[in-house]
Design a protein around this motif. Structure first.
Motif, PDB file in Angstrom:
ATOM      1  N   GLN A 155       0.824  -1.207   0.000  1.00  9.46           N
ATOM      2  CA  GLN A 155       0.000   0.000   0.000  1.00  9.46           C
ATOM      3  C   GLN A 155       0.861   1.261   0.000  1.00  9.46           C
ATOM      4  N   TRP A 170       2.585   1.564  -3.455  1.00  5.88           N
ATOM      5  CA  TRP A 170       1.592   1.925  -4.468  1.00  5.88           C
ATOM      6  C   TRP A 170       1.219   3.413  -4.355  1.00  5.88           C
ATOM      7  N   ALA A 171       1.038   3.883  -3.129  1.00  7.75           N
ATOM      8  CA  ALA A 171       0.683   5.293  -2.929  1.00  7.75           C
ATOM      9  C   ALA A 171       1.778   6.211  -3.459  1.00  7.75           C
ATOM     10  N   HIS A 185       1.767   5.526  -7.560  1.00  9.59           N
ATOM     11  CA  HIS A 185       0.535   5.742  -8.312  1.00  9.59           C
ATOM     12  C   HIS A 185      -0.323   6.881  -7.762  1.00  9.59           C
ATOM     13  N   ARG A 186       0.043   7.428  -6.619  1.00  6.17           N
ATOM     14  CA  ARG A 186      -0.730   8.510  -5.994  1.00  6.17           C
ATOM     15  C   ARG A 186      -2.188   8.107  -5.788  1.00  6.17           C
ATOM     16  N   SER A 187      -2.396   6.857  -5.407  1.00  7.56           N
ATOM     17  CA  SER A 187      -3.754   6.362  -5.167  1.00  7.56           C
ATOM     18  C   SER A 187      -3.713   5.257  -4.133  1.00  7.56           C
ATOM     19  N   LEU A 188      -4.887   4.889  -3.641  1.00  9.23           N
ATOM     20  CA  LEU A 188      -5.008   3.877  -2.598  1.00  9.23           C
ATOM     21  C   LEU A 188      -5.057   2.481  -3.208  1.00  9.23           C
ATOM     22  N   LEU A 189      -4.296   1.569  -2.649  1.00  6.64           N
ATOM     23  CA  LEU A 189      -4.363   0.160  -3.027  1.00  6.64           C
ATOM     24  C   LEU A 189      -5.197  -0.574  -1.981  1.00  6.64           C
ATOM     25  N   ARG A 190      -6.361  -1.029  -2.385  1.00  6.82           N
ATOM     26  CA  ARG A 190      -7.193  -1.822  -1.484  1.00  6.82           C
ATOM     27  C   ARG A 190      -6.753  -3.285  -1.550  1.00  6.82           C
ATOM     28  N   THR A 229      -9.235  -0.267   4.558  1.00 10.82           N
ATOM     29  CA  THR A 229      -8.575  -0.447   3.262  1.00 10.82           C
ATOM     30  C   THR A 229      -8.182  -1.901   3.013  1.00 10.82           C
ATOM     31  N   GLY A 271      -7.288  -4.147  -5.276  1.00 10.71           N
ATOM     32  CA  GLY A 271      -6.248  -4.094  -6.293  1.00 10.71           C
ATOM     33  C   GLY A 271      -5.181  -5.148  -6.087  1.00 10.71           C
TER      34      GLY A 271
END
Length: 308
Positions: free
Chosen positions: A140, A143-144, A147-152, A175, A227
């Motif tokens: 997580q 990935w943040a 990708h500047r986003s949350l990995l669930r 999450t 993800g």
């Protein structure tokens, strides 16, 4: 398919100890004799900082520096030794490496791991560090950054024992969805609430098990769109397991794995497998179950690449 191993570091166990540590070596050796399915690589060691993503600094120090009390060692089930600490770090490192590989290639595996009884501040039930919890939090974070986003994250725990440590670590974390399907009357006798728990009666066989799995997975897909998934593919629901108390056949366990892997691939959800528990009366039976799991995973990996 990439698969990471850590069996070079052995535990100093007394004669008659119930933990079947030789199964990890036997599993690796099987695939060394059968080239073409797995790209076997030795696991890196997880760093102290990585371990601290899911564990308290005091507990990490106690394991790595040999400061575990006698009571803590009894709860884990292993005597402390430098090799025990190194093996534990590398088992976590194998799940970290498998998770990174899964995000790149769809499917990857740790030939050990699934140490789901370890809590943030203690080990238990042959589990020192919680490999899936550390790897999930690290993926997580990575990935943040990239990708500047949350990995669930989804944890599918089909070991016969409930994933109590994993459930406790992620209790207040929306999450990560934790799903555990396990024997109702089996260890741990004090369960922690996962996001989704399915308790099975002693003697549960193939048909009832697979029906329960289908219903639970349908509920998982209603609740989350992850993800990344971690799949704890325990061999201990097998009818020949000393500790399992369920009655799944080889065919039933293969169908379990097939359904999980197919569902993840159809949704393009990368998955990192770990082998989790397996305590067969005949150790060769446990190894055979996990060979079948890894063979199906390698086939799923090939389909991810577009080549059956």
């Amino acid at each position: 398919m990439l698969a990471f191993h850590s069996d070079a570091h052995s535990l100093a166990l007394p004669p008659g100890h119930r933990f079947p540590q030789s199964k990890y070596r036997l599993l690796r050796e099987h695939f060394e004799r059968e080239p073409g399915r797995l790209r076997l690589q030795p696991a890196p060691a997880a760093s102290e900082g990585e371990l601290a993503l899911a564990h308290t600094p005091d507990y990490v120090d106690a394991v790595l520096l040999g400061r575990l009390s006698a009571a803590q060692q009894r709860e884990i089930g292993f005597p402390w030794s430098p090799s025990m600490a190194e093996r534990s770090r590398r088992s976590v490192g194998a799940s970290i490496a498998a998770a990174r590989a899964a995000l790149a290639e769809g499917v990857a595996a740790n030939l050990a791991g699934g140490t789901h009884h370890a809590y943030a501040d203690k080990g238990s039930g042959y589990c020192v560090f919680n490999d899936v919890a550390v790897a999930a939090r690290l993926m997580q974070a990575e990935w943040a950054r990239s990708h500047r986003s949350l990995l669930r994250v989804l944890v599918i725990d089909l070991d016969v024992h409930q994933g109590n440590g994993t459930a406790a670590i992620f209790r207040d974390d929306d999450t990560v969805l934790t799903f555990s399907m396990h024997g109702a009357r089996n260890f741990p006798f004090r369960k922690e609430p996962s996001d989704l728990d399915v308790d099975l009666p002693d003697g549960c066989g193939d048909a009832d098990y697979l029906a329960a799995l289908d219903a639970a997975m349908a509920e998982v897909w209603r609740r989350c769109q992850p993800g990344l998934a971690f799949y704890l593919a325990g061999a201990d629901p097998h009818e020949g397991d000393r500790l399992g108390r369920l009655k799944l056949s080889f065919e039933g366990l293969a169908e379990r794995d097939r359904r999980v892997l197919d569902a993840l691939r159809e949704r393009r959800i990368p998955v990192a497998l770990s082998m989790a528990g397996g305590y067969g009366h005949d150790l060769a039976t446990t190894v055979a179950v996990q060979v079948a799991t890894l063979t199906l995973a390698a086939q799923s990996w090939a389909r991810w690449q577009g080549a059956d």
